[in-house]
Structures are given as C-alpha cells and as structure tokens.
Design a protein around this motif. Sequence first.
Motif, mmCIF file in Angstrom:
data_model
loop_
_atom_site.group_PDB
_atom_site.id
_atom_site.type_symbol
_atom_site.label_atom_id
_atom_site.label_comp_id
_atom_site.label_asym_id
_atom_site.label_seq_id
_atom_site.Cartn_x
_atom_site.Cartn_y
_atom_site.Cartn_z
ATOM 1 N N ASP A 89 0.826 -1.207 0.000
ATOM 2 C CA ASP A 89 0.000 0.000 0.000
ATOM 3 C C ASP A 89 0.862 1.260 0.000
ATOM 4 O OD1 ASP A 89 -2.271 -1.509 -0.022
ATOM 5 O OD2 ASP A 89 -2.668 -1.341 2.126
ATOM 6 N N THR A 90 1.967 1.205 0.709
ATOM 7 C CA THR A 90 2.902 2.337 0.731
ATOM 8 C C THR A 90 3.451 2.598 -0.666
ATOM 9 O OG1 THR A 90 3.540 1.687 2.967
ATOM 10 C CG2 THR A 90 4.954 3.279 1.846
ATOM 11 N N LEU A 91 3.777 1.522 -1.364
ATOM 12 C CA LEU A 91 4.267 1.636 -2.739
ATOM 13 C C LEU A 91 3.209 2.267 -3.638
ATOM 14 C CD1 LEU A 91 6.619 0.867 -4.697
ATOM 15 C CD2 LEU A 91 5.389 -1.272 -5.121
ATOM 16 N N LEU A 92 1.951 1.892 -3.429
ATOM 17 C CA LEU A 92 0.856 2.440 -4.229
ATOM 18 C C LEU A 92 0.703 3.944 -4.005
ATOM 19 C CD1 LEU A 92 -1.638 2.166 -6.055
ATOM 20 C CD2 LEU A 92 -2.957 1.544 -4.010
ATOM 21 N N PHE A 93 0.725 4.384 -2.748
ATOM 22 C CA PHE A 93 0.573 5.816 -2.470
ATOM 23 C C PHE A 93 1.797 6.606 -2.937
ATOM 24 C CE2 PHE A 93 -2.943 4.399 0.090
ATOM 25 C CZ PHE A 93 -3.814 5.483 0.083
ATOM 26 N N HIS A 94 2.953 5.994 -2.886
ATOM 27 C CA HIS A 94 4.161 6.591 -3.467
ATOM 28 C C HIS A 94 3.944 6.836 -4.960
ATOM 29 C CE1 HIS A 94 8.250 7.229 -4.707
ATOM 30 N NE2 HIS A 94 8.537 5.971 -4.970
ATOM 31 N N ALA A 95 3.359 5.876 -5.644
ATOM 32 C CA ALA A 95 3.091 6.000 -7.076
ATOM 33 C C ALA A 95 2.043 7.074 -7.356
ATOM 34 C CB ALA A 95 2.629 4.656 -7.639
ATOM 35 N N VAL A 96 1.003 7.128 -6.523
ATOM 36 C CA VAL A 96 -0.051 8.132 -6.710
ATOM 37 C C VAL A 96 0.516 9.540 -6.559
ATOM 38 C CG1 VAL A 96 -2.155 9.097 -5.695
ATOM 39 C CG2 VAL A 96 -1.952 6.627 -6.035
ATOM 40 N N PHE A 97 1.329 9.731 -5.536
ATOM 41 C CA PHE A 97 1.895 11.060 -5.315
ATOM 42 C C PHE A 97 2.793 11.473 -6.478
ATOM 43 C CE2 PHE A 97 5.033 14.055 -3.676
ATOM 44 C CZ PHE A 97 4.203 15.002 -3.081
ATOM 45 N N MET A 98 3.648 10.562 -6.935
ATOM 46 C CA MET A 98 4.539 10.909 -8.045
ATOM 47 C C MET A 98 3.741 11.187 -9.309
ATOM 48 S SD MET A 98 7.608 11.417 -7.288
ATOM 49 C CE MET A 98 7.937 11.750 -9.019
ATOM 50 N N ALA A 99 2.624 10.502 -9.504
ATOM 51 C CA ALA A 99 1.778 10.763 -10.675
ATOM 52 C C ALA A 99 1.217 12.190 -10.628
ATOM 53 C CB ALA A 99 0.641 9.743 -10.747
ATOM 54 N N LEU A 100 0.821 12.644 -9.444
ATOM 55 C CA LEU A 100 0.336 14.015 -9.294
ATOM 56 C C LEU A 100 1.432 15.023 -9.630
ATOM 57 C CD1 LEU A 100 -1.674 13.691 -5.942
ATOM 58 C CD2 LEU A 100 -2.626 13.976 -8.238
ATOM 59 N N VAL A 101 2.641 14.756 -9.136
ATOM 60 C CA VAL A 101 3.762 15.658 -9.397
ATOM 61 C C VAL A 101 4.074 15.707 -10.894
ATOM 62 C CG1 VAL A 101 6.215 16.091 -8.950
ATOM 63 C CG2 VAL A 101 4.740 15.250 -7.111
ATOM 64 N N ILE A 102 4.111 14.550 -11.520
ATOM 65 C CA ILE A 102 4.396 14.484 -12.964
ATOM 66 C C ILE A 102 3.353 15.262 -13.749
ATOM 67 C CG2 ILE A 102 4.477 12.917 -14.954
ATOM 68 C CD1 ILE A 102 5.646 10.798 -13.029
ATOM 69 N N GLY A 103 2.083 15.111 -13.374
ATOM 70 C CA GLY A 103 1.018 15.795 -14.096
ATOM 71 C C GLY A 103 1.143 17.308 -14.032
ATOM 72 N N ILE A 104 1.477 17.843 -12.863
ATOM 73 C CA ILE A 104 1.620 19.295 -12.718
ATOM 74 C C ILE A 104 2.824 19.808 -13.498
ATOM 75 C CG2 ILE A 104 2.097 21.161 -11.081
ATOM 76 C CD1 ILE A 104 0.469 19.593 -9.018
ATOM 77 N N ILE A 105 3.956 19.111 -13.405
ATOM 78 C CA ILE A 105 5.165 19.537 -14.112
ATOM 79 C C ILE A 105 4.960 19.456 -15.624
ATOM 80 C CG2 ILE A 105 7.576 18.962 -14.572
ATOM 81 C CD1 ILE A 105 7.159 20.406 -11.974
ATOM 82 N N ALA A 106 4.288 18.417 -16.075
ATOM 83 C CA ALA A 106 4.059 18.258 -17.516
ATOM 84 C C ALA A 106 3.223 19.398 -18.081
ATOM 85 C CB ALA A 106 3.379 16.918 -17.796
#
Length: 451
Positions: free
Chosen positions: A140-157
């Motif tokens: 679950d920790t790995l999943l939330f790590h992935a969710v957070f990085m996806a949010l960061v990638i989306g904003i930077i993109a």
Amino acid sequence: MARETWATRAGFILAAVGSAVGLGNVWRFPFITGQEGGGAFLLVYLLFVALIGLPAILVEFVIGRRTELNPVGAIRDLGSGAWNYLGWLFVAIGFVILSYYSVVAGWFLRYTLIGVLDGYAVADTGEAQALFGTVATGIDTLLFHAVFMALVIGIIAAGVRRGIEIGVKIMVPAIVALLVGLAAYGFTLDASTAAYGYYLSPDFGYLAANWTSILPAAAGQAFFTLSLGMGVMITYASYLGEDRNLVADAGVIASLDTLVAVLVGFVVFPFLFAAGLEPGSGGPGGIFVSLTTAFAGIPGGRVLGVVFFGMVGIAALSSAISILEVLVSYLMDELGVSRVPASAALGVAVFLLGVPVTIDLIFLDLFDLLADGVLLVLGSLLLALFVGWVIPDIAREELSRGIGDLGPFGDVWIWIVRVPIVVVVAVSLYLGVVDYVEFLTVDFAEWLAAR
C-alpha cells in the motif's frame, strides 16, 4: 524551443515559497525541534535562516537569472574547469530527496484517507505506532508513493504557467489559512501554555552542551526548508523574464517560509502536550504516532486530523514539483527533450529509486541523513565559494538589476558569502559528515548484519 517565464511576480514568489513550504516545514521541523531541545533549536534555526539562508538564496537567484538555464547549464555557462561538474551535484540531490520525499508524502495522503474513512481510533501510543507500521512500509505504501509521483508528474508536464504557477497560487494560500486555523485551535488547549514555553524559551545550558548536534541540524533544516543546495532556486530564478528586485523577493520568500515553520510549531506542540507525549520522540514517524494519539483524544479530533494531514499533503506537493522541475529543466535545456516526456521519464526514475524506502525505513534514514546533513550543505558551500570567489563581479552586477546602485551592500553581501557563510557551512558540513559516518558504521552496519 522558447523558454517559459513566470506570468506574474506573485507567481514566482508563491512558487518559491511553495517549494520551501513542504515536508521540511511540517514533517521534519517538529520532530527535529523536539529532538534538539525545543526553543534552543528554534533560536539557532532562526539565526541560521536570517544570517545564512537569506544571503544564500541570493547566491542561487543571481546564477539562475543571469544564465536563464538549469543548474548544470548555469554553472557551466559561468564557470570553467572542475566547476562545470557542480551542476550535476544538484541533479543527484534532487533525485535522492524526491525519491524518499514522495514516500513520506504518500504517508500523509494515506493518513488523510484513514481519517475520512475510519477516523483515528487509537487508544494509546502503542496502537498509534502499530498503525504507523502498517502505513510506513508495504504494498500500500508503494501504491501511495506512485499516486503522489503521478500528481507531481502531471503538474510539471503542464508547464510553468499552466502547471506550477496556477497550482501554487491555490496551494500556498490554502496551506497558510489551514495552519492559522489549527494554531488558533491549539491555543485553546489547556496544555498550550506549557507547549509554548518549551517551544519558545531556549535553554542556553542545553544549547551550550549540545551545539555540535544542534548546529548541523539547524543548518540542514534551514537549507532543506528553503530549498537551498539542490538547484531549485537557480531553476526558478531562470524563468524570471524581467528585472526584479531579487533582495526584496528573497526577503519575502524567507520570511513567509519561516512564518510557516513557526506556525507549525504552534500547531503541533500544543497537540503533543495535550496528549502527554514527548516532543521529538519516534523520529520520522513521531509526528504520525503522536498526532494520531492526540487527535483521538480531543474533541473534533477526526476533522482536525483530516485537515492537518491533508494540508501537509498539499504542502508536500508544492515542494515536490519544484524538485522535479530541476531535473526536467535539465533534460529540456541540455538535450532538447520536450516537457511531457521529460516529466514522465524522470518521474518514473525517481519513483523507482524510492522503492527501497517503502520496504524498510532504514533506507529513509540512509537517504535523508545523506541529503540533509551532507549533500545539501555541500551544495550550498560550493555555490558560496563559486559566487564569492570565482564570479563576484558578475554576481554583484546581476544583483543590481532591478535595484540600481547597490552602494556598499554589494560588497557587504559578497564578503558575507565569502567568509561567514563559507566558515559556518563548512563546520556544519564536517559535523554532518561525522554524523552520517556514525550512522553507516553503527545503525546501518547493524541492520546489514541482521539480514
């Protein structure tokens, strides 16, 4: 491709403040303050921000605006020889910090969700520790790590104006408003007087006896929370499309960041004292264990918990986008990669580097102590040497743009960078290296031996 610029001065300032106001202020600051003696640490930290942090921000600003390049290209453009490799240090620091930063940010997202779905129904500290154990590592920790990085990638993109600037204009005011509200509530708690005494009254005897641990902790915290030594301020200043008063901007940014850090103390410590908990206990997980215990025992604790953990998640996002932007700007400037694929590729790479932290918390200590106590301080030291001794005339000239005649201020600033900053940061770096070597030879060695 044409380089993007900030649409407004407010956008630049809020982006820089958003970078500074993140997990460094809300996650690290309370437990470091608690571990290092409360008011004694706060005093040294505030002095460090005012006397070292503010001049150091200007060091990064003049490099970024002068070159309009990422840290690697900026240092190469202004320097020569071995200095050309300095920019790579900032790229490495960004990778290391964001890899574990994202995991910790995922903890806050998960605690927010726990509050919404179930509340913080923990009877004592033991149950709170067990809850943190389930959140800190695992699938679950790995999943939330992935969710957070996806949010960061989306904003930077989305880019500088449509992504970063719009995002921080919403996030930063929301963070400040929520903190003020929580601090006002903390003031009403019976334990607030004792908490404020611990937080605001420095014990000078404790400071004299423990300065070798307090100084590097304060230095690392100041650099971490101001986003110094990792190339963020160089990158953000490179998007300045017109002459600005960099001194005024740096003062606003440092002041707002420090205000938020101090506000966090007014939120966290009354809650801890109200629950009868020891400040600074529990290390990186201490704020989760202590605050969930506190929220479980006070009226309206569930709502307060959701608001607090959600606010930290927002703060973490505002900082994380600044770190990834350093890496993305390198690919765009140096290799001509467009923003979207650069954001995706680097975001995935950072995610993979953070995977070990989701498996065992020893890797969090391994990465955080290296980045906070050694790499950030080293980066700031080398930048101070570069600006103060290699390009002082260029730095003074660049600082004068948007201000006019600097008068004696330009020389005073250069000599502050050359001597006091270099000496204090060098001592802090030495102490940080000693602490990290001790961690490797004791804690990490014991962990390896037990495997």
